[in-house]
Motif scaffolding. Structure first.
Motif, PDB file in Angstrom:
ATOM      1  N   ILE A 220       0.856  -1.196   0.000  1.00  0.00           N
ATOM      2  CA  ILE A 220       0.000   0.000   0.000  1.00  0.00           C
ATOM      3  C   ILE A 220       0.887   1.239   0.000  1.00  0.00           C
ATOM      4  O   ILE A 220       1.646   1.458   0.943  1.00  0.00           O
ATOM      5  CB  ILE A 220      -0.911   0.003   1.240  1.00  0.00           C
ATOM      6  CG1 ILE A 220      -1.647  -1.324   1.353  1.00  0.00           C
ATOM      7  CG2 ILE A 220      -1.893   1.159   1.175  1.00  0.00           C
ATOM      8  CD1 ILE A 220      -2.551  -1.419   2.555  1.00  0.00           C
ATOM      9  N   SER A 221       0.774   2.033  -1.035  1.00  0.00           N
ATOM     10  CA  SER A 221       1.534   3.282  -1.063  1.00  0.00           C
ATOM     11  C   SER A 221       0.705   4.364  -0.378  1.00  0.00           C
ATOM     12  O   SER A 221      -0.444   4.137  -0.017  1.00  0.00           O
ATOM     13  CB  SER A 221       1.821   3.692  -2.498  1.00  0.00           C
ATOM     14  OG  SER A 221       0.603   4.137  -3.086  1.00  0.00           O
ATOM     15  N   PHE A 222       1.313   5.536  -0.233  1.00  0.00           N
ATOM     16  CA  PHE A 222       0.612   6.592   0.504  1.00  0.00           C
ATOM     17  C   PHE A 222      -0.658   7.036  -0.217  1.00  0.00           C
ATOM     18  O   PHE A 222      -1.702   7.252   0.410  1.00  0.00           O
ATOM     19  CB  PHE A 222       1.543   7.791   0.745  1.00  0.00           C
ATOM     20  CG  PHE A 222       0.907   8.870   1.573  1.00  0.00           C
ATOM     21  CD1 PHE A 222       0.765  10.157   1.079  1.00  0.00           C
ATOM     22  CD2 PHE A 222       0.411   8.589   2.832  1.00  0.00           C
ATOM     23  CE1 PHE A 222       0.161  11.153   1.836  1.00  0.00           C
ATOM     24  CE2 PHE A 222      -0.199   9.570   3.594  1.00  0.00           C
ATOM     25  CZ  PHE A 222      -0.324  10.857   3.088  1.00  0.00           C
ATOM     26  N   THR A 223      -0.604   7.144  -1.520  1.00  0.00           N
ATOM     27  CA  THR A 223      -1.802   7.581  -2.248  1.00  0.00           C
ATOM     28  C   THR A 223      -2.923   6.564  -2.097  1.00  0.00           C
ATOM     29  O   THR A 223      -4.098   6.920  -1.938  1.00  0.00           O
ATOM     30  CB  THR A 223      -1.504   7.764  -3.756  1.00  0.00           C
ATOM     31  OG1 THR A 223      -0.248   7.191  -4.037  1.00  0.00           O
ATOM     32  CG2 THR A 223      -1.519   9.216  -4.151  1.00  0.00           C
ATOM     33  N   GLU A 224      -2.577   5.267  -2.176  1.00  0.00           N
ATOM     34  CA  GLU A 224      -3.601   4.231  -2.003  1.00  0.00           C
ATOM     35  C   GLU A 224      -4.182   4.290  -0.590  1.00  0.00           C
ATOM     36  O   GLU A 224      -5.390   4.130  -0.379  1.00  0.00           O
ATOM     37  CB  GLU A 224      -2.984   2.843  -2.262  1.00  0.00           C
ATOM     38  CG  GLU A 224      -2.647   2.613  -3.733  1.00  0.00           C
ATOM     39  CD  GLU A 224      -1.640   1.495  -3.931  1.00  0.00           C
ATOM     40  OE1 GLU A 224      -1.214   0.881  -2.913  1.00  0.00           O
ATOM     41  OE2 GLU A 224      -1.250   1.241  -5.082  1.00  0.00           O
ATOM     42  N   PHE A 225      -3.302   4.554   0.384  1.00  0.00           N
ATOM     43  CA  PHE A 225      -3.719   4.688   1.785  1.00  0.00           C
ATOM     44  C   PHE A 225      -4.743   5.818   1.916  1.00  0.00           C
ATOM     45  O   PHE A 225      -5.809   5.645   2.529  1.00  0.00           O
ATOM     46  CB  PHE A 225      -2.463   4.984   2.608  1.00  0.00           C
ATOM     47  CG  PHE A 225      -2.637   4.986   4.095  1.00  0.00           C
ATOM     48  CD1 PHE A 225      -2.545   6.177   4.812  1.00  0.00           C
ATOM     49  CD2 PHE A 225      -2.835   3.817   4.803  1.00  0.00           C
ATOM     50  CE1 PHE A 225      -2.666   6.187   6.192  1.00  0.00           C
ATOM     51  CE2 PHE A 225      -2.961   3.819   6.182  1.00  0.00           C
ATOM     52  CZ  PHE A 225      -2.874   5.010   6.873  1.00  0.00           C
ATOM     53  N   VAL A 226      -4.415   6.948   1.291  1.00  0.00           N
ATOM     54  CA  VAL A 226      -5.322   8.097   1.369  1.00  0.00           C
ATOM     55  C   VAL A 226      -6.650   7.752   0.732  1.00  0.00           C
ATOM     56  O   VAL A 226      -7.721   8.091   1.240  1.00  0.00           O
ATOM     57  CB  VAL A 226      -4.691   9.324   0.670  1.00  0.00           C
ATOM     58  CG1 VAL A 226      -5.696  10.453   0.581  1.00  0.00           C
ATOM     59  CG2 VAL A 226      -3.474   9.800   1.424  1.00  0.00           C
TER      60      VAL A 226
END
Lengths: 244, 421
Positions: A220-226
């Motif tokens: 999970i990258s940060f954008t996906e997390f957001v």
């Protein structure tokens, strides 16, 4: 300028007690003058002071100068400073990891160690008052009038994006900007406890990654997390309100 | 040089007269009442006057703050941040229970956002937890004209500064020498008195004299600190063969309790002045002093205490089970050692009023001498002592549960927070 130097040489308490009695306005004006109009310059001078001098400098100058970075009131900063000193058993103006670990209610928190790590910048073992405030500033509630602030200025520490980034860093131990399956498993194990079998935990982790992952890299990258958390009221869950 | 002589003798005469007058006043108003245990009511009048002055000082500061449109720094006993009502332990139990009971159902629920709760809870405890703040002095609602308790220094007007200066003068130049003289008198009388009593043959007369020498000296020490103590429920005072337990805020607790009752003390053997006092005291009546090496051996300690308690002719033991000084807003976990002995426990709750002088000894910040100086330069030490009815351990209780029961009773009576830690 003279008064600030005086504060450092003579006992700070004595000076601060005498100065307001004689002339309150003169103090703030004379300090404003030499530092020109820019608040950043004025604040820049204060960065050389740590701990007590910092707080007392703040209290002498007008509130709007130095509280700009953290945007909290004078009484709140004094309260947090007294909290900082009560945690600082070594009395050297900085906190170490042991000072945090001494808090009993933090020791039973499953994320206790990771939260403590968030205070210490890369490779350092001590955090001073300013660093302490910086980390706590992430949890300031977002005021309504700030939502439409100027977009050109730097993003405040307590913006939604920064709050989410703070939480992301609690998952992402190796700081590679991705939450891998292993990292997720570790957090799951800490929060859920020993009653769940490894297979069940593994399947929870896999399912969570599957739901969030969009570019297919099984992390999970940060954008996906957001994106996953876009419906969650982050502002309310990651904010701590002062009672006054 | 000859011209100086008449002046010299005049000054010497004046000095002599004033010292005599002072000494007589001291004797009449302070020492004689202490011997007989009566009081003129001077201290209560002093307390009332001070309260009025403090209220006025706070009003001035509030006015000063309002003029500048600022908020005064005010303490909050409820904490500085708004906390979630659910506790961390409850939430963890919820999550783990929901996980393990899902044998039939599919996998337990987990969201990426679950981390927010723990993260925030952790931050809240870093900003304000229940335990750490008990080890620093309590903050006051109104200012008591001592610079050590002032957080609102920028709102002080000229009038207040003058008043503060006057207060400093009174405290340091008048009260402090008086108190030091009294303390000196009290301690030397204690040492001399108990040594003299020690030479008497054992018997009723010796006990009678010992009791009164102890009481008299403690009463002088109480006046040396200008301690204004209110005792409640004195019919529950500890009796022989029992153990008296109390919450611990400072070494002064001992003086406060011992000036109203006759106890056997328990403690480590010290060197220096304390050692001299301890050796003298033990000549007159049996106190329990431990060598430093013996303190570590818990069985030895328990054995000696049990022996003392079982001898019904011996005095009640005074113990502070918290083990360390707490700031008088809460009661911390009691050590179970004294509750295993099996004697009757007489709980005592001590609550100080911090407005006149904070009695809490922050041993990491101040040494003993600095602490005593701070005590003697405060306005007064005001406290209330409640004697609670005796408690015994019940058949189905173990020592820890008994200790917790006693702790709750003390906390409830004293209006203190009963902490889990």
């Amino acid at each position: 300028m003279i008064l600030v130097e005086l504060m450092n040489d003579v006992a700070p308490e004595v000076c601060l007690f005498i100065i307001p009695v004689f002339d309150n306005d003169m103090t703030s004006n004379s300090l404003r003058g030499p530092y020109a109009d820019s608040t950043e310059e004025c604040y820049g001078q204060l960065q050389n002071y740590s701990g007590l001098e910092y707080v007392k400098c703040c209290s002498l100058l007008c509130d709007k100068f130095t509280f700009l970075e953290f945007s909290i009131s004078h009484s709140q900063i004094t309260r947090l400073y007294s909290r900082f000193t009560s945690l600082d058993k070594g009395e050297n103006g900085t906190l170490s990891r042991e000072d945090f670990q001494r808090i009993p209610e933090l020791a039973i928190n499953p994320l206790g160690d990771r939260i403590i790590n968030a205070f210490f910048p890369e490779g350092e073992d001590q955090v001073n008052f300013r660093g302490f405030m910086r980390t706590l500033a992430h949890f300031r509630p977002i005021e309504d009038n700030e939502k439409s602030k100027d977009v050109n200025g730097p993003e405040p520490l307590n913006s939604r994006s920064n709050k989410l980034h703070f939480a992301f860093r609690l998952y992402d131990l190796d700081k590679d900007e991705k939450i891998s399956r292993d990292e997720l498993l570790q957090v799951l194990r800490m929060m859920v406890g020993v009653n769940i079998s490894d297979e069940q935990l593994g399947s929870i982790a896999d399912r969570t990654i599957q739901e969030a992952d969009q570019d297919g890299d099984s992390a999970i990258s940060f954008t996906e997390f957001v994106k996953v958390l876009e419906k969650v009221d982050v502002e309310q869950k990651m904010s701590i309100r002062f009672l006054h | 040089m000859f011209l100086l002589l008449p002046f010299d003798s005049l000054i010497v005469n004046l000095l002599g007269i004033s010292l005599t007058v002072l000494f007589t006043l001291l004797l009449v108003f302070i020492i004689v009442p202490a011997i007989f245990g009566v009081s003129f009511g001077i201290r209560k009048l002093y307390m009332k006057t001070l309260l009025k002055i403090f209220a006025w000082a706070t009003l001035r500061m509030e006015r000063g703050a309002k003029e500048k449109n600022h908020q005064l720094y005010k303490p909050y006993t409820n904490g500085i941040i708004a906390k979630d009502p659910t506790s961390l332990e409850e939430e963890i139990k919820e999550i783990r229970r929901s996980g393990s009971s899902k044998a039939l159902d599919n996998t337990p629920e987990f969201e990426l956002s679950d981390i927010f709760y723990f993260c925030r809870k952790g931050m809240e405890t870093i900003m304000d937890d229940e335990v750490t703040k008990r080890f620093s002095a309590e903050e006051l609602e109104s200012w008591n004209l001592l610079s050590r308790t002032n957080y609102n220094f920028q709102y002080i007007s000229l009038r207040l500064t003058v008043l503060w200066g006057l207060g400093v003068l009174i405290r340091y130049c008048f009260l402090l020498p008086l108190r030091i003289a009294l303390a000196f008198t009290g301690i030397s009388l204690l040492v001399v008195g108990t040594t003299v009593v020690g030479y008497l043959p054992n018997g009723r007369f010796k006990e009678f004299m010992s009791k009164h020498v102890h009481l008299m000296c403690y009463r002088i020490c109480v006046r040396a600190l200008t301690a204004i103590i209110t005792y409640h429920d004195r019919e529950n005072r500890p009796r022989n063969g029992g153990i008296c337990v109390a919450n611990h805020t400072s070494p002064i607790d001992v003086i406060i309790l011992a000036s109203d009752g006759y106890y056997a003390m328990v403690g480590q053997v010290h060197g220096g002045l304390m050692g001299v006092i301890q050796r003298a005291m033990v000549k007159a009546c049996p106190h329990v002093w431990f060598e430093r090496s013996e303190v570590k051996d818990r069985h030895l300690v328990a054995k000696r205490l049990t022996e003392h308690v079982q001898d019904k002719s011996k005095l009640p033991i005074l113990i502070f089970p918290e083990g360390t000084c707490i700031n008088n807003t809460s009661v911390m976990m009691f050590k179970k050692g004294s509750f295993e002995i099996g004697a009757t426990v007489y709980p005592v709750a001590i609550k100080y009023d911090p407005q006149f002088g904070d009695a809490f000894w922050n041993s990491s910040k101040y040494g003993m001498v600095t602490y005593l100086l701070r005590m003697m330069t405060s306005w007064a030490i005001v406290c209330s002592v409640w004697y609670l009815p005796p408690m015994t351990r019940e058949a189905d209780e173990d020592a820890v549960q008994f200790a917790n029961r006693v702790k709750s009773a003390i906390a409830r009576q004293g209006g203190l927070v009963d902490l889990l830690w």
